[in-house]
Write a protein that holds these residues in place. Sequence first.
Motif, PDB file in Angstrom:
ATOM      1  N   ASN A  82     -83.039  72.736   2.346  1.00 56.10           N
ATOM      2  CA  ASN A  82     -83.632  73.850   3.075  1.00 56.10           C
ATOM      3  C   ASN A  82     -82.723  74.317   4.206  1.00 56.10           C
ATOM      4  OD1 ASN A  82     -86.252  73.728   1.659  1.00 56.10           O
ATOM      5  ND2 ASN A  82     -86.315  71.707   2.593  1.00 56.10           N
ATOM      6  N   ALA A  83     -81.437  74.159   4.018  1.00 59.32           N
ATOM      7  CA  ALA A  83     -80.487  74.492   5.065  1.00 59.32           C
ATOM      8  C   ALA A  83     -80.289  75.995   5.155  1.00 59.32           C
ATOM      9  CB  ALA A  83     -79.157  73.785   4.795  1.00 59.32           C
ATOM     10  N   GLN A  84     -79.703  76.401   6.272  1.00 54.02           N
ATOM     11  CA  GLN A  84     -79.358  77.794   6.473  1.00 54.02           C
ATOM     12  C   GLN A  84     -78.466  78.288   5.340  1.00 54.02           C
ATOM     13  OE1 GLN A  84     -79.866  80.140   8.991  1.00 54.02           O
ATOM     14  NE2 GLN A  84     -78.623  81.538   7.779  1.00 54.02           N
ATOM     15  N   LEU A  85     -78.777  79.451   4.793  1.00 57.75           N
ATOM     16  CA  LEU A  85     -77.919  80.067   3.785  1.00 57.75           C
ATOM     17  C   LEU A  85     -76.673  80.597   4.485  1.00 57.75           C
ATOM     18  CD1 LEU A  85     -80.690  81.927   1.757  1.00 57.75           C
ATOM     19  CD2 LEU A  85     -79.577  79.748   1.202  1.00 57.75           C
ATOM     20  N   THR A  86     -75.509  80.281   3.946  1.00 60.06           N
ATOM     21  CA  THR A  86     -74.257  80.522   4.669  1.00 60.06           C
ATOM     22  C   THR A  86     -73.276  81.432   3.947  1.00 60.06           C
ATOM     23  OG1 THR A  86     -73.340  78.506   3.679  1.00 60.06           O
ATOM     24  CG2 THR A  86     -74.378  78.290   5.854  1.00 60.06           C
TER      25      THR A  86
ATOM     26  N   ASP B 284     -66.756  81.112   3.455  1.00 55.11           N
ATOM     27  CA  ASP B 284     -65.520  80.593   2.865  1.00 55.11           C
ATOM     28  C   ASP B 284     -65.819  80.073   1.463  1.00 55.11           C
ATOM     29  OD1 ASP B 284     -63.138  79.426   2.195  1.00 55.11           O
ATOM     30  OD2 ASP B 284     -63.111  77.968   3.833  1.00 55.11           O
ATOM     31  N   PHE B 285     -65.338  80.779   0.454  1.00 54.99           N
ATOM     32  CA  PHE B 285     -65.570  80.396  -0.933  1.00 54.99           C
ATOM     33  C   PHE B 285     -64.455  79.508  -1.485  1.00 54.99           C
ATOM     34  CE2 PHE B 285     -68.669  83.584  -0.441  1.00 54.99           C
ATOM     35  CZ  PHE B 285     -69.591  83.470  -1.463  1.00 54.99           C
ATOM     36  N   GLY B 286     -63.579  79.046  -0.609  1.00 56.11           N
ATOM     37  CA  GLY B 286     -62.499  78.183  -1.042  1.00 56.11           C
ATOM     38  C   GLY B 286     -61.321  78.985  -1.554  1.00 56.11           C
TER      39      GLY B 286
ATOM     40  N   ALA C  44     -62.865  73.236  -2.961  1.00 59.75           N
ATOM     41  CA  ALA C  44     -63.690  74.321  -3.496  1.00 59.75           C
ATOM     42  C   ALA C  44     -65.059  74.364  -2.828  1.00 59.75           C
ATOM     43  CB  ALA C  44     -63.840  74.161  -5.000  1.00 59.75           C
ATOM     44  N   PHE C  45     -65.701  75.507  -2.920  1.00 64.04           N
ATOM     45  CA  PHE C  45     -67.069  75.713  -2.449  1.00 64.04           C
ATOM     46  C   PHE C  45     -68.009  75.521  -3.634  1.00 64.04           C
ATOM     47  CE2 PHE C  45     -70.486  79.041  -2.015  1.00 64.04           C
ATOM     48  CZ  PHE C  45     -71.258  78.334  -1.110  1.00 64.04           C
ATOM     49  N   TRP C  46     -69.001  74.642  -3.477  1.00 69.42           N
ATOM     50  CA  TRP C  46     -69.920  74.296  -4.557  1.00 69.42           C
ATOM     51  C   TRP C  46     -71.342  74.703  -4.188  1.00 69.42           C
ATOM     52  CZ3 TRP C  46     -67.852  72.273  -9.018  1.00 69.42           C
ATOM     53  CH2 TRP C  46     -66.525  71.812  -8.928  1.00 69.42           C
ATOM     54  N   VAL C  47     -72.090  75.156  -5.163  1.00 66.56           N
ATOM     55  CA  VAL C  47     -73.496  75.513  -4.960  1.00 66.56           C
ATOM     56  C   VAL C  47     -74.331  74.778  -5.997  1.00 66.56           C
ATOM     57  CG1 VAL C  47     -72.868  77.780  -4.065  1.00 66.56           C
ATOM     58  CG2 VAL C  47     -73.420  77.529  -6.494  1.00 66.56           C
ATOM     59  N   SER C  48     -75.643  74.823  -5.812  1.00 70.06           N
ATOM     60  CA  SER C  48     -76.521  74.136  -6.759  1.00 70.06           C
ATOM     61  C   SER C  48     -77.850  74.862  -6.873  1.00 70.06           C
ATOM     62  CB  SER C  48     -76.753  72.684  -6.321  1.00 70.06           C
ATOM     63  OG  SER C  48     -77.465  72.653  -5.091  1.00 70.06           O
ATOM     64  N   THR C  49     -78.543  74.546  -7.947  1.00 71.14           N
ATOM     65  CA  THR C  49     -79.894  75.051  -8.156  1.00 71.14           C
ATOM     66  C   THR C  49     -80.652  74.032  -8.996  1.00 71.14           C
ATOM     67  OG1 THR C  49     -81.177  77.004  -8.795  1.00 71.14           O
ATOM     68  CG2 THR C  49     -79.438  76.313 -10.313  1.00 71.14           C
ATOM     69  N   LYS C  50     -81.930  74.264  -9.160  1.00 64.34           N
ATOM     70  CA  LYS C  50     -82.769  73.348  -9.918  1.00 64.34           C
ATOM     71  C   LYS C  50     -83.591  74.131 -10.913  1.00 64.34           C
ATOM     72  CE  LYS C  50     -85.651  69.260  -9.087  1.00 64.34           C
ATOM     73  NZ  LYS C  50     -86.425  68.518  -8.048  1.00 64.34           N
TER      74      LYS C  50
ATOM     75  N   TRP D  38     -72.125  74.014  -9.467  1.00 63.52           N
ATOM     76  CA  TRP D  38     -70.918  74.692  -9.929  1.00 63.52           C
ATOM     77  C   TRP D  38     -70.195  75.336  -8.756  1.00 63.52           C
ATOM     78  CZ3 TRP D  38     -75.708  76.641  -9.960  1.00 63.52           C
ATOM     79  CH2 TRP D  38     -75.906  77.950  -9.554  1.00 63.52           C
ATOM     80  N   ALA D  39     -68.928  75.674  -8.967  1.00 64.69           N
ATOM     81  CA  ALA D  39     -68.112  76.381  -7.979  1.00 64.69           C
ATOM     82  C   ALA D  39     -68.100  77.852  -8.373  1.00 64.69           C
ATOM     83  CB  ALA D  39     -66.694  75.817  -7.941  1.00 64.69           C
ATOM     84  N   PRO D  40     -68.793  78.734  -7.643  1.00 66.72           N
ATOM     85  CA  PRO D  40     -68.951  80.114  -8.091  1.00 66.72           C
ATOM     86  C   PRO D  40     -67.645  80.896  -8.213  1.00 66.72           C
ATOM     87  CG  PRO D  40     -69.815  79.814  -5.862  1.00 66.72           C
ATOM     88  CD  PRO D  40     -69.544  78.453  -6.403  1.00 66.72           C
ATOM     89  N   ARG D  41     -66.594  80.469  -7.524  1.00 64.01           N
ATOM     90  CA  ARG D  41     -65.319  81.159  -7.677  1.00 64.01           C
ATOM     91  C   ARG D  41     -64.633  80.792  -8.989  1.00 64.01           C
ATOM     92  NH1 ARG D  41     -61.768  83.834  -4.428  1.00 64.01           N
ATOM     93  NH2 ARG D  41     -62.693  83.289  -2.422  1.00 64.01           N
ATOM     94  N   TRP D  42     -65.029  79.661  -9.592  1.00 65.99           N
ATOM     95  CA  TRP D  42     -64.274  79.138 -10.723  1.00 65.99           C
ATOM     96  C   TRP D  42     -65.060  78.997 -12.019  1.00 65.99           C
ATOM     97  CZ3 TRP D  42     -59.186  78.952 -10.195  1.00 65.99           C
ATOM     98  CH2 TRP D  42     -58.650  78.874  -8.914  1.00 65.99           C
ATOM     99  N   SER D  43     -66.361  78.914 -11.943  1.00 68.26           N
ATOM    100  CA  SER D  43     -67.143  78.738 -13.173  1.00 68.26           C
ATOM    101  C   SER D  43     -68.456  79.494 -13.039  1.00 68.26           C
ATOM    102  CB  SER D  43     -67.397  77.252 -13.472  1.00 68.26           C
ATOM    103  OG  SER D  43     -67.946  76.594 -12.345  1.00 68.26           O
TER     104      SER D  43
END
Length: 521
Positions: free
Chosen positions: A170-174, A213-215, A233-239, A247-252
Motif C-alpha cells: 500500500n505504498a505511495q505510487l511513485t 526512474d525506470f532504470g 532495473a525497476f520492477w513492478v508487481s500485481t496479483k 516484471w520490469a516494464p522497460r524490458w518485458s
Amino acid sequence: MGTSRAEAIVEGMELDVDENDSGAAEDTKASHRQGRSHAKDGRPKKPKAESRLATVVRRWLANVLPTLPGLPLSAGSSLLEWSVETLVAQAPKRWVVYEPMVLLPTGSFSFSAVSSSPQAKITSPPTSPTSLSPPLWQTVLGSVSREQQDQLWRDILLALSPKGTSGANNAQLTHLAVNEGIPLHNEGLGSDTEAADENILRSPTGLRPLYGDFGPATTLEGGPPTEADFARAFWVSTKQNGLYQTWAPRWSMFSRGNIKEKARLLAWPKTGREDQGWAVDLYAGIGYFVFSYAQRGLRVLGWELNPWSAEALRRGAARNGWSVRVVRQEADLERSTADLVFSGMSAEEERQADDTEDTEDTEGEYGDKDGDDDEPPPIVIFVEDNQEAARRLAELQSVTTAERRPPSALALGDIVHVNCGLLPTSRPTWRIAWDAVVGGDIQTLTKMTGPRTGWLHLHDNVGVEELESRRAEIQALVAEWADEVTQKGHSSCSAVVEHIEQVKTFAPGVWHCVFDVRITL
C-alpha cells in the motif's frame, strides 16, 4: 473481478479504473442531460462524480494556463474555463495500477508513438472559443517548464495512491508511464524488414515513462542482461487470481487480459494422476500460465527467449513461494537435460550459493534458504529458442523409459498440459506440443503407467467468421497425427478439439482464441 477498489489496492491487484469516472466531458454531458434524464421516481439523475485524476488535471490547468506566454487567459475568463474543460475532456479516463507504477492507456495526454516529445508552442492568442480548434495536450505540455510537467505527474500519483494505509502493498505510487503497446518490429525498423528484425522478444519499447526512474534503457555491456542489470532495473508487481506476477516494464510485457485464461486453467478438472503430472509452457513469458500449473501442483518445464521475462518469472515465483531454476548460462545449456531438470543445482545456482553464503536470502536471489539443495525445483525455465524443446523433451522421455518404473522425482511423469501461448499464432510449436504428450516409447510408457490423457492449449488469433473452420482445420491436423501413432502400432491414440475458448478481442472482428485438444493414449 469481484474485488472492491480498496481490496484490490491492498492485494496489489491491477486496476483498470473508471471509478464513477468518465472525466470532465462525460460529467458535462451528464449535466446537460439532467433536465431530461430521470430516475424511476421522476427525480433527475445525479451526474457522475468527477474522477480524482480529472480533478487533479483541472486544478493544474487552472494554475498553469494563465501563465503561458502569448495567451490572454486571465483567471475567471470564459476562455480559460473553455480551455480547461476541453483539456480535461481530453485527459485519460482510465488507468491501471501495477505497484508502485500507474500505467495510462495509449494516447494519454496526446502522446503517441510518432511524437516522441512535445515540441509545439502556443504562439498566437485565440480570439474566442468558437474561432479555433480545441487546445491540445501536446501544445500545453510543450509550453510549460519541466518542473510544471513534473508537478502534474506528481499530483496524479499522489491522488491515485491509497489513503491512510501502510505496508509493502500500500505504498505511495511513485512511477507514471503511458502504454504505447508492443511493436511488431524493433525500434526504427519498418514492417517490411527481415524476420530477424521482428520484435520476437515482445519488448515494450514503446513504453513512455513520464515520471520516476525506470532504470537504464541499455544493459551495462550492451548485450544480454547480467545480474547487475537485473539489480539496476525497476520492477513492478500485481496479483491475479491470488498469484503474484513481477516484471520490469522497460524490458518485458504484461498482459492483464490473460486473467480469464489463467483462472480457467486453475479451475481445470483434475485427472487421477495429476499429482505426478507435468506441464510444458513453450512461451513461458513472465509466468502467465506457468504459475497456474504450479498452483495446481504440477511440475513445469518452460521455454522463454527473453532473459528479462525469465528473470521476472523467477522473481514472481519466489514471491509465490516456489523455487525456480532458470537455465540461461551457456555452460548450463550444454549440460544434459535430465541433469538440469533433476539435479540439485545448476552451475549458476552453485555460483550464486557461493557468492551469497552466510547472507540473508531475499526475493531477488536464487534458491530457497530453507529448501533442500538436493531437491529438484518444481519449475525449470530454459532461456533459449523453444525449438530446442523437442530435443530436450525427447531426452527426458528416453530417460524415463529406460528407468522402467513409474514416475518418480527423477523421471518425467505424464505431461498433462502443454501451453502454446503466442499471438498472433503459436502454430510453429503445435507439433512440438503434440510430441511432448505422445513422444517416447508410448507402448512401454503405457504399460508402466496405464492409459493417459494430455491436453494441448493452442493459442491463435481468429476472425469471428472463421472459428468453426479453424476448429475443423486443427481437428483434421491432430487426427492425422493420431493416425500416425496408431498405424505405427505403438498405441491406440485419439485427439479431439474439445473446446474453443474466446479469451479477448484482439482487433475488430478478431478474437484471441485457445483451442483445447484432448489427446487420449
